[in-house]
Design an enzyme around this catalytic site. Structure first.
Site, mmCIF file in Angstrom:
data_model
loop_
_atom_site.group_PDB
_atom_site.id
_atom_site.type_symbol
_atom_site.label_atom_id
_atom_site.label_comp_id
_atom_site.label_asym_id
_atom_site.label_seq_id
_atom_site.Cartn_x
_atom_site.Cartn_y
_atom_site.Cartn_z
ATOM 1 N N GLY A 266 62.417 -67.264 -78.338
ATOM 2 C CA GLY A 266 62.421 -67.037 -79.778
ATOM 3 C C GLY A 266 62.698 -68.324 -80.515
ATOM 4 O O GLY A 266 63.241 -69.284 -79.958
ATOM 5 N N GLY A 268 64.190 -70.935 -83.494
ATOM 6 C CA GLY A 268 65.489 -71.220 -84.071
ATOM 7 C C GLY A 268 66.176 -72.340 -83.333
ATOM 8 O O GLY A 268 65.679 -72.834 -82.324
ATOM 9 N N SER A 269 67.328 -72.703 -83.846
ATOM 10 C CA SER A 269 68.043 -73.820 -83.242
ATOM 11 C C SER A 269 68.466 -73.487 -81.824
ATOM 12 O O SER A 269 68.398 -74.331 -80.927
ATOM 13 C CB SER A 269 69.273 -74.164 -84.094
ATOM 14 N N GLU A 293 55.198 -67.367 -78.883
ATOM 15 C CA GLU A 293 54.723 -67.198 -80.247
ATOM 16 C C GLU A 293 54.666 -68.538 -80.982
ATOM 17 O O GLU A 293 53.790 -68.775 -81.800
ATOM 18 C CB GLU A 293 55.700 -66.235 -80.930
ATOM 19 N N GLY A 387 58.126 -61.444 -83.806
ATOM 20 C CA GLY A 387 57.571 -61.128 -82.498
ATOM 21 C C GLY A 387 58.599 -60.662 -81.495
ATOM 22 O O GLY A 387 58.245 -60.311 -80.370
#
Lengths: 491, 491
Positions: A266, A268-269, A293, A387
């Site tokens: 996923g 993000g940081s 994704e 997603g």
């Protein structure tokens, strides 16, 4: 197809053929006051910029339904939303302005998972589309080459009555080499997606359209927003180390991982930090493949280091530095990086076929393994489900990775009961925090709770969680809960 | 394959070749005290009977992990569970005894959706399988022909170290004509499922196995349990009428339904009633196709009336009368009825490809469209999630159909907040009760709540639900909730 690029490398020039080139204001004037507008954009890149700004600047009384398949930039989710032009919005957003408008219910927001939005719009009756507004690097009379993301753009272009193309000279023509545009046929005669591996190409570099739809072409050189990631925190690094330990054992366990492992992370940081840490993981000679994704900077590092076979995604969620690096060498990266429509990159059947290990984060999890990834306190939207639902449901092994606390340790992300569920107790296999790993596969709800409390919750909050579980168990039932007490939780 | 039936019609005889035929007690003795046992059975049919009974009758101190992909009959979920032999159980159960053992937590129960269980067992690390016990109509040295259901049997047989086959003479040999056994390859080199339509056949009538696994063959003539359905209630008929009105409009709306409509219905008395009502619906010359999980009597009626092209499922969930009717004419029905493994019948990618309209029921729904289909009060398990998650997530149009009340109107099935979520607010498109239809596609959470309250809730409970929503909205947020108040709800 008149002049569509058969060889993406040979594409020269931005405008091809007899096109309705105009300025953004004139293009915006084509959009009806109450139109349903479908835009390109995913991972905050590859979205149209000038037409939304022109709509925001108009003095018309607009009441638009605006659908993007992923998050877009500030021209839409700040300027256009602040102008009051957006009455209805879907799906996913990432600006504080759009978030506030959603939570204040000034904008009626609907949220669907990323793989579904194309079909929902085109066939599923979610909206009645009027006009698609898309960003491209080049356009002809019946084709365009998308820019930095694909998302549901091919479905949106098929579904809309009219099409406005923004040709963005800030996006290199070389991006054509990344795209593999394959839009599945309409159901019920939809064949299987003929992709045999994440690195394969089964489509074209361009999106084709009915030439009668093209009502305006607008030129711009306004760049995408890019991502900024914080440096990895100690928690990020501890989560990455725990994930690495789990992955190493898991690869030994299953014959599905004998020769190769297919990963998804996923955004993000934390996701970026996890990708970075993969650099140090021992894969035992296995091919490492990314079927996800978003392309983040960490994947470029792995490609450059020769540690990644290939990466399939729908968007380039890169930092400014990462974007510069990719743009400077796009043909070389295109040998191993493929951008696909979101209904392919996130397709349930493909995630299943490749046996993906999906790693996604969350706002909070409850002791029984329910995951909230969208609504703080069950009420206040953060971004959207994106997603994560696609990978959490369909991955062979589903990992939820998150720090055990937020706000510097003041608030536990492990709670007795989460009051918004995006991913149910049936979906996630393994929870990872900086504290440890809870592998809940085959466990009953109470066993799951014990594992999550003892392995994943912060030690300071474990006594309270244990007390909740102990008392709730007295009430009986397969999933023992004391809802009133859970509602009073302030751990 | 030595002697496996290439033509299902030509299959004669039950036992083929040199087989380890024995009695049930001897076969049961092969099962270790703490074995992980995988059984056939789905829709309460096609499960092994004598070996579970022999295990139940033994005086051994058993602590079995028992995995079936769907529900089984009383030999397992009453006798074996009552004997105390089952320590751990997955997935789905339907007896009051198994339910009580689950809710008393005497059995550690885990619940996964039906399409996933085969892969979870074989590749996903959910259990470490020892022995598969399956029911067959005929068996050879390296093949058997399943009986009235398929479920995850092919995956289970591949995953287990040993295999025990119960050959059941009460099940007609002609059932071979129904089966289409196709087990997808192992990920990551799993190809697409080459099915072009629900009526196609892509596999074999038999399940193949490594002959070294076969440790026992047991003969029986003990029949399956069969279903009993209550006669349709007034509520059932009103729900069916509302669903029919919706379907008629929906078929006109989308080009995906221009030539054909692919339907799935959840099991149960309501599902059976809905299937019955389809007899009266006007499909405007469209082909009607069933792509679901279970064959119920209503589908036989539609086939006999020439109103259904074909039906694909994984189990024959028939009444005694329906079973008799099918058994008496199985070759004719096999022209239009296909039984598939559950990882094909319920496959996300196939549900997507055929553009299925999925209709499933629930225990309760909340005003924001979250669906609880498993746990009363969020705590007490009823049956299991089964295939509802597969269809609710992946159908082109997802319908949740349920009466607005239970217990003769005393309890509302529409609640402010459901405390167990099996299907999230992202998944269901349309809610149908005897009161009406709430089409929540593209609606914000508050709009969804207004539609569900005004269209679907019972009139007696609407004032309370309206008051909840009104007050919760004052608290703000995208999904306004007052959790403490929701916890006190007793509507």
């Amino acid at each position: 197809m008149s002049g569509a690029p058969t060889d993406a490398d040979a594409l020269d020039g931005r405008l091809h053929g007899d096109l309705p080139v105009t300025d953004a204001g004139s293009a915006a004037a084509i959009v009806a006051d109450d139109a349903t507008v479908l835009t390109s954009g995913f991972g905050s890149v590859g979205y149209p910029k000038l037409v939304p700004l022109a709509l925001a600047d108009s003095d018309r009384d607009l009441s638009l339904t605006l659908v993007s398949s992923g998050n877009v930039g500030e021209e839409i989710d700040v300027s256009l939303v602040e102008s009051g032009a957006v009455a209805r919005r879907s799906t996913y957003q990432s600006s504080s302005v759009a978030r506030a408008a959603t939570n204040d219910r000034e904008v009626a927001f609907t949220d669907r998972n990323a793989s579904a939005i194309g079909d929902e719009v085109q066939y599923g009756g979610m909206v009645d589309p009027d006009v698609a507004v898309v960003e491209a690097v080049a356009v002809g009379e019946d084709w365009f080459v998308p820019s930095t993301s694909l998302g549901a753009t091919p479905a949106f272009v098929e579904a809309a009555d009219e099409l406005i193309v923004e040709v963005n000279r800030a996006q290199p023509l070389g991006l054509a080499a990344l795209h593999d545009v394959h839009r599945p046929d309409a159901p019920p005669d939809r064949g299987p997606i003929p992709l045999s591996g994440p690195g394969d190409r089964i489509g074209t570099a361009h999106v084709a359209f009915d030439p009668g739809k093209l009502v305006a072409v607008v030129e711009t050189d306004r760049p995408d927003s890019t991502y900024t990631f914080r440096d990895p925190t100690d928690d990020d690094l501890a989560i990455a180390a725990n994930l690495g330990t789990f992955l190493a054992a898991e690869m030994e366990r299953s014959p599905a991982f004998e020769d190769a492992v297919h990963l998804q992370f996923g955004v993000g940081s934390l996701g970026n930090a996890l990708m970075g840490e993969l650099m140090d993981l021992e894969f035992g000679g296995r091919d490492v493949v990314y079927f996800g994704e978003l392309i983040q900077d960490g994947l470029l590092d792995m490609l450059d280091a020769g540690r990644l076979e290939c990466a399939s995604a729908t968007s380039l969620a890169l930092t400014a530095e990462g974007q510069e690096r990719l743009f400077a060498d796009v043909e070389r990266y295109a040998e191993d990086v493929v951008l696909r429509p979101a209904d392919v990159s996130n397709h349930a059947g493909l995630i299943d076929r490749f046996g993906v290990v999906g790693v996604n984060s969350a706002i909070e999890v409850d002791v029984y393994g329910n995951v909230n990834s969208t609504h703080v306190g069950g009420t206040r939207m953060i971004n959207g489900v994106g997603g994560s639902a696609d990978y959490n449901r369909n991955s062979l092994v589903t990992v939820c990775a998150l720090p055990s606390t937020l706000k510097g340790g003041e608030v536990s992300r492990v709670v007795p009961m989460t009051f918004h569920v995006d991913h149910t107790e049936h979906d996630v296999d393994v929870f990872v925090t900086e504290q440890g790993v809870a592998d809940v596969r085959g466990r009953s709800p109470v066993e799951c709770a014990q594992l999550i409390i003892e392995q994943c919750a912060h030690p300071d909050v474990r006594p309270d969680l244990r007390a909740y579980l102990r008392d709730a168990r007295e009430g009986g039932g397969h999933i023992p809960h004391d809802v009133k007490r859970a509602a009073e939780w302030d751990g």
